[in-house]
Design an enzyme around this catalytic site. Sequence first.
Site: not given
Length: 546
Positions: A369, A446, A448, A477, A509, A511-512
């Site tokens: 990434i 983006t 952990r 979170e 969460h 981003a994926f």
Amino acid sequence: IATIDSISRKAGGWRGWRFIFVVDFVAGDTVSYGCEVRQLTMAKLAIDNAQWLSELSEPLKNDIMDIMTQANPSEGDCLLKEGEIIDRFIIVEAGTLIRTKSTEEADGAPLPLDELGAGKVTGFLHVLGHHNDDKAFANVVAGKDVKVWIVRGAEFQTITENPKHANELLNMLTRLLRKTSKIVRATLRSPDIRADGASREETRRTIKIMCYDTTSWVREKFEPQVQKFNNEGTDFKLQMDYTSDRLEMKTAKYAAGYDAVCLFVNDTADTDTLWVLSMGGVKLIAMRCAGFDRVDTKAAKAFGLTVTRVPAYSPYAVAEHAISLLMAVNRKTHIASVRVKMSNFSLDSGLLGMDIHGKTVAVMGTGKIGQILCKIISGFGVNLLAYDVFENDEVKSLGGKYVSKEEIYKQSDIIFLMMPLLQATRHTINEDVLPMLKKGVIIINTSRGGLIDTNALISGLHSGIIGGCGLDVYENEGEYFFQDYSSKSIKDERLIAMLGNNRIVLTAHQAFFTKEAIDKIVSTTIENLTNFASGLRGNELPNSVC
């Protein structure tokens, strides 16, 4: 003697009594004799209070007492060793025994499971079953000030040759089995479990999977692909059931009788939870994500569990989302959009951004990434810095320069955190780092949530050291992300502080979350399940963690 005989008859016989004769010598030739009769309380009380054994008849208890041997092991002594044949059972009279699992870790430290206090019995069902190849599941180690009674398997088996005793033990086991099976049936009928409704074909082997933390997209995407796989006519089929509950110790019982569990980023697979799963028959932890920091892999190995993951679903999705957060933080688009919707079309310094071109941008973590992010950000015409324990030639070919963390803190206008969460990377941004940062730096995370100490982040924003922050993750979170709290009260003060700060752009969460990424998550997870079903275990699986 007459007194002793009288007391004995009232008690039902001589068995189980200890006679202590006390001779009291005094001065001269005078000698006084006394006799104290005392019930053999230790053995009798131990068996009367022992798990399972307390239900037995007095004749059977008496026969067992005849072969009981008392022991006072020292703290740390191993009474049963994992993997060895169980040839005895142990009754705890006082103190505690500690059950542990051996691990393959370099430090060799055993994994503590539980403690057996007074009245508990270990090894009884193994010995009762006459299984000469039954091996101990765990080590049984003496705690402090422990007293136990040991019954050798060979001697106990001679007792079971008595037809009356054998019949009594069989009745006890039947009652135990009925009680336990009722509990299991009630667990499997839990209303929190939603079956997928697939037909059950008796001629095909079924791999059962319990999918935790199920939201709408999980079911919508997995169900068609599971059905498609089952229609292909392989030697086995997949049965995936769903629960919206997250995995923790109290929900692990949902997976009793399942072969595998499918988990997401906020499911907790700690030692206690993994133990419950393994005792329920689970052999595979199939993560439908890349991260596995909430899985105790040391415990998983000890319990014989295989852990798989989806190592890469769409690195482009996460990298592109990081860029979108940067642009939102820098150009204040989240603020501008709200203003315009309220018919406020004015411009002021609250919307002022900066050119990305020409700025010094650091990417901390240049895995897959991070490499893609370097490609994208280099198109802005930036001075690219990088940090990673493994330097990447492709990043260097883009003009990236690997430097120390200290140099990144001192020089960077923008910092992207793209590292995995490890002990060495936890709280990479912390209070000690704040004085090193270039004033007004923008931080994007983006990866952990634990990479940033949230208290330090809030402090840095208030002081102006940090100019803005784009987050898709938060270190606490777990309780909130992927949940709807619009009509609930949020009690996390740090999360409340971030939600109220317009210099923070926070997404939950996501981003994926692109079509391509979800398709890859589903296909790779099913691939991991089918590889497991074909007989592969541990490191034999291509996407295994352990």
